[in-house]
Each structure stands twice: as structure tokens, then as C-alpha cells.
Motif scaffolding. Structure first.
Motif, short mmCIF file in Angstrom:
data_model
loop_
_atom_site.label_atom_id
_atom_site.label_comp_id
_atom_site.label_asym_id
_atom_site.label_seq_id
_atom_site.Cartn_x
_atom_site.Cartn_y
_atom_site.Cartn_z
N PRO A 36 1.38 -1.81 -0.36
CA PRO A 36 -0.26 0.18 -0.24
C PRO A 36 0.54 1.51 0.46
CG PRO A 36 -0.14 -1.36 2.13
CD PRO A 36 0.70 -2.54 1.28
N ARG A 37 0.17 2.11 -0.90
CA ARG A 37 1.40 3.93 -0.60
C ARG A 37 0.98 4.36 0.23
NH1 ARG A 37 2.18 5.01 -6.85
NH2 ARG A 37 4.26 6.25 -5.81
N LEU A 38 -0.31 4.47 0.79
CA LEU A 38 -1.14 5.49 2.04
C LEU A 38 -0.77 4.89 3.23
CD1 LEU A 38 -2.03 7.90 2.02
CD2 LEU A 38 -4.45 7.54 1.85
N LEU A 39 -0.50 4.92 4.59
CA LEU A 39 -0.07 4.39 5.64
C LEU A 39 -0.29 5.11 6.12
CD1 LEU A 39 3.39 2.44 4.78
CD2 LEU A 39 0.59 1.77 4.42
N VAL A 40 -0.16 4.97 7.69
CA VAL A 40 -0.78 6.01 9.43
C VAL A 40 0.12 5.40 10.15
CG1 VAL A 40 -1.86 6.78 10.85
CG2 VAL A 40 -2.73 6.52 8.90
N ALA A 41 1.79 6.07 10.61
CA ALA A 41 1.79 5.85 11.54
C ALA A 41 1.92 6.20 12.66
CB ALA A 41 3.86 6.47 11.60
N PHE A 42 1.30 5.31 13.76
CA PHE A 42 1.02 5.57 15.60
C PHE A 42 1.87 5.45 16.64
CE2 PHE A 42 -3.71 3.77 14.97
CZ PHE A 42 -4.04 5.26 14.67
N GLY A 43 2.08 6.53 17.43
CA GLY A 43 3.00 6.29 18.49
C GLY A 43 2.30 5.60 19.75
N ARG A 44 2.48 4.88 20.09
CA ARG A 44 2.11 4.34 21.57
C ARG A 44 2.48 4.99 22.76
NH1 ARG A 44 -3.11 1.65 19.83
NH2 ARG A 44 -3.42 0.94 17.97
N GLY A 45 1.89 5.14 23.99
CA GLY A 45 2.44 4.80 25.04
C GLY A 45 2.53 3.88 26.14
N ALA A 46 3.25 3.79 26.76
CA ALA A 46 3.28 2.45 27.96
C ALA A 46 2.42 2.20 28.23
CB ALA A 46 4.59 2.49 28.18
N THR A 47 2.31 0.82 28.72
CA THR A 47 1.35 0.36 29.78
C THR A 47 2.27 -0.98 30.62
OG1 THR A 47 0.87 -2.20 28.59
CG2 THR A 47 -0.94 0.07 27.65
N ALA A 48 1.17 -1.26 31.46
CA ALA A 48 1.71 -2.11 32.64
C ALA A 48 2.58 -3.46 31.85
CB ALA A 48 1.02 -2.53 33.70
N SER A 49 2.07 -3.69 30.66
CA SER A 49 2.49 -4.91 29.63
C SER A 49 2.72 -5.49 28.67
CB SER A 49 0.69 -5.90 29.86
OG SER A 49 0.22 -5.14 28.98
N SER A 50 2.97 -3.77 28.66
CA SER A 50 3.91 -3.25 26.50
C SER A 50 4.64 -2.24 26.73
CB SER A 50 1.89 -3.59 25.90
OG SER A 50 3.04 -2.68 24.70
N PRO A 51 5.43 -1.95 26.48
CA PRO A 51 6.15 -0.80 26.05
C PRO A 51 6.13 0.02 25.17
CG PRO A 51 7.22 -2.57 24.93
CD PRO A 51 5.69 -3.34 25.34
N PRO A 52 6.49 1.21 24.86
CA PRO A 52 5.87 2.30 24.09
C PRO A 52 6.32 1.81 22.90
CG PRO A 52 7.70 3.11 25.54
CD PRO A 52 7.36 1.81 26.08
N LEU A 53 4.92 1.98 21.74
CA LEU A 53 6.14 1.08 20.05
C LEU A 53 5.57 2.03 19.26
CD1 LEU A 53 2.62 -1.61 21.30
CD2 LEU A 53 5.27 -1.85 20.87
N LEU A 54 5.67 1.16 17.98
CA LEU A 54 5.49 2.18 17.16
C LEU A 54 5.06 1.55 15.61
CD1 LEU A 54 6.38 5.47 15.62
CD2 LEU A 54 8.52 4.32 14.47
N ASP A 55 3.84 1.99 15.15
CA ASP A 55 2.86 0.34 14.89
C ASP A 55 2.93 1.24 13.21
OD1 ASP A 55 2.59 -0.82 16.58
OD2 ASP A 55 0.71 -0.54 16.94
N LEU A 56 2.83 0.88 12.66
CA LEU A 56 2.53 1.09 10.98
C LEU A 56 1.47 0.27 10.33
CD1 LEU A 56 4.57 2.93 8.82
CD2 LEU A 56 4.77 1.18 7.92
N LEU A 57 0.36 1.57 9.84
CA LEU A 57 -0.93 0.51 9.39
C LEU A 57 -0.85 1.19 8.24
CD1 LEU A 57 -1.48 2.03 12.87
CD2 LEU A 57 -2.92 0.61 12.43
N ALA A 58 -2.07 0.69 6.92
CA ALA A 58 -2.58 0.94 5.89
C ALA A 58 -3.78 1.28 6.46
CB ALA A 58 -2.71 -0.79 4.95
N PHE A 59 -4.10 2.23 5.23
CA PHE A 59 -5.44 3.22 5.19
C PHE A 59 -6.27 2.82 3.52
CE2 PHE A 59 -7.45 7.05 4.26
CZ PHE A 59 -8.83 7.23 4.79
#
Length: 346
Positions: A29-52
């Protein structure tokens, strides 16, 4: 609207940015979205790449790629700036900035952390911006320091330690020659990037506070939001974020109640309103999709939302060619009939 899913396992979206990939025909896909996510008790901070999905005006539920940004909450992305080429992005964190490359390999995406010591050592930044031509990158810090780098060499073009008390907002002009910045104390300055010096301090009354700033996309004038709108009052509610579409036709204003409106720049009239998108929470960012009349907005309480705008649709390239073809065919038919009629009367 698209609520951010699976937040019980991962953190809420803290920031978001569109990515338009170029010259990658047949490579995903040529159109994407980048998400920055905060940390939780069970997950570290993340950077996600999603298709639109442009037809559905929605994001795919599962990320195409995901990378852990660190082990601490301070490693979470606060802001994301995407290079115009769509292959690199910079995330601001409480510790500094992180550079990532977006790579398509073996029928899948990878987001790769890249060493960039010049960015990692800058400390917490409030504002990030790439120039339209992609050859300049600017940061505005919590400490009020302005840095402008040449990209991708990261050689320093401008370094002003006392540009502001603390940065509030920033933008680079369409021709990449000027930068406008605002401070938490309400002041604003325009800088000449080429000469590496401030050009002018914007005047204001003692009761005025200049906050958000954007250059228009036709390069004619900046938009500013402060307590008294100098040109025209567009929103009765306090504005929390400001954005201009890439074609310069629309201006988006997010407010502190979680609503936003979209303004037709030429008419300076509101063309779209969305209420309670981020119910009771200030909209922290809003950004226009590069190719569709869609915006993505974020807030600290509700994460990210996708909203399709109720504005007139733009003409597609194939539609313009179709109209031109019809006009050409009609002209040819009229010319043939005129020629035939003239020949019969000879």
C-alpha cells in the motif's frame, strides 16, 4: 470514525502521521499511517505502521509493522514528522529524537531504528517539521532552542539556543526559505533559514497571545491563531491545534472540547464540523490525508480518530482527462460537420 483497538494490551495512541510512499509501484500500500503508542503495565512504548483503506476511509485493524521504542514511558513518541519521500520518520520523545527508516522487504514492511546522534542528543522537543522539498529538518525544544538541519547529512544550518522561552508551535514555508515559530509566552518570530537569522518579531498587544501558526500552502501568508483573530474569527471556542491541507484549500481547527471544524481557505468560511470526536478532551493534533478528504486527529484521552470530511470532492486526474477527451471529440465532430456543410454549399 475509527476507535483505536486492542488498547487493553497496548498503549493509547499518543501521536499520528500520514505517510505517502512514492515510486513504489507494486510494493504494498502507498498510503500509510504511523502511530506512536504509550507504555502500559504489559506493553512498552510502540511505533506502529498501518495501511489506510481509502475506499472505506478506515485503517486496517492489524499493523503492517511494529517496533518497540524502548523500555520506559519516557521512550514513547510525543510527535512524529514524516519525510516527504515517505521512507523516513522522526519521533520526538522525552529523551530526544529517534530516526526510523521504512523498508519494504519480502512482501512486508519493516521499521528500522537508525543511528542519528545529532538528533538523539537534542533533549525533549515540542515541535518537529520537514521542509516540503525534504532537504531541511527543524526542531523546537522545550528549552526554547531552535535547530535546523540539512537532510540527510544532519549538518546544522541554524542553531539558536534562545529562540524562545519554550516552543509552542512551528512551521516551514512552502519554498523552504522561512520558518515561523511561537512560544509558550505568546510571542512569535519568523526566521530566514537560508541566512540563519531571525527576520522579524511579530507584534502583538499585551493581552494577545499568539499560539498556533501555519504557512499557507500557496506561500502567500501565514495563518495565526491568538486571542483576537486579526483577519476573521473562525471559531468561538479556544483552538488547541491547527493544520492546512497539502493543496492549501482547507484549514482544520481542533478545539479544547474535542470538536473540530474545517474552513474553506478561499472563502474563509466553515465547510465541515465534527462534534464530540474526542469528547471532553482537547485535540492535540489534526492532520489532513495527502490524497483524500480525510483527517486523522489525536487526543491524550481517546487516542486516534479517522474522520471523512463532508466537503466537495476533488476531481481525479482521470476525470480531467475524460472531460478533455470529450471536449476534443466534440470539437472534432463540429469541425467535420462545418467542413462537410461548407463543401456542400460550394
Amino acid at each position: 470514525m475509527a476507535r483505536d483497538g486492542a488498547e487493553a494490551a497496548v498503549g493509547k495512541v499518543t501521536c499520528a502521521a500520514w505517510i505517502q510512499r512514492r515510486n513504489d509501484e507494486g510494493l504494498g500500500p502507498r498510503l500509510l499511517v504511523a502511530f506512536g503508542r504509550g507504555a502500559t503495565a504489559s506493553s512498552p512504548p510502540l511505533l506502529d505502521l498501518l495501511a489506510f483503506d481509502a475506499k472505506a476511509s478506515a485503517l486496517d485493524p492489524e499493523p503492517l509493522a511494529r517496533v518497540e521504542m524502548g523500555d520506559e514511558g519516557a521512550d514513547a513518541a510525543r510527535a512524529i514528522a514524516v519525510h516527504p519521500g515517505g521512507r523516513e520518520l522522526v519521533c520526538a520523545t522525552a529523551k530526544g529524537c529517534r530516526l526510523y527508516k521504512i523498508v519494504y522487504q519480502e512482501f512486508g514492511f519493516r521499521v528500522i531504528s537508525t543511528d542519528a546522534s545529532a538528533l538523539e542528543s537534542v533533549g525533549p522537543q515540542k515541535c518537529l517539521a520537514f521542509s516540503t522539498d525534504g532537504v531541511k529538518f527543524a526542531t523546537g525544544g522545550e528549552d526554547g532552542r531552535l535547530r535546523v538541519f540539512h537532510w540527510p547529512s544532519l549538518n546544522v544550518i541554524l542553531d539558536e539556543p534562545k529562540a524562545h522561552k519554550s516552543f509552542f508551535d512551528m512551521d516551514i514555508s512552502l519554498d523552504s526559505e522561512f520558518l515561523v515559530s511561537t512560544s509558550t509566552d505568546g510571542s512569535a518570530r519568523i526566521w530566514n533559514i537560508v541566512e540563519g537569522a531571525p527576520l522579524v518579531n511579530l507584534t502583538r498587544s499585551s493581552y494577545e497571545k499568539i499560539e498556533h501558526c501555519r504557512f499557507s500552502r500557496d506561500g502567500t501568508k501565514p495563518f495565526f491563531n491568538w486571542k483576537r483573530i486579526g483577519y476573521k474569527r473562525l471559531s468561538a471556542k479556544p483552538i488547541s491545534t491547527l493544520s492546512v491541507s497539502l493543496d492549501g484549500k482547507y484549514l482544520a481547527l481542533g478545539n479544547r472540547d474535542g470538536d473540530f471544524c474545517v474552513v474553506d481557505v478561499k472563502k474563509m468560511e466553515i465547510s465541515h464540523r465534527s462534534q464530540k470526536v474526542h469528547l471532553g478532551s482537547p485535540i492535540s493534533s489534526i492532520e489532513f490525508c495527502p490524497t483524500e478528504r480525510v483527517v486523522i486527529s489525536t487526543s491524550h484521552k481517546w487516542g486516534a480518530e479517522i474522520t471523512k470530511l463532508d466537503v466537495p470532492a476533488d476531481w481525479k486526474v482521470w476525470q480531467l482527462w475524460l472531460v478533455l477527451a470529450i471536449l476534443f471529440a466534440a470539437s472534432a465532430i463540429l469541425f467535420y460537420m462545418f467542413f462537410k456543410y461548407a463543401k456542400l454549399n460550394l
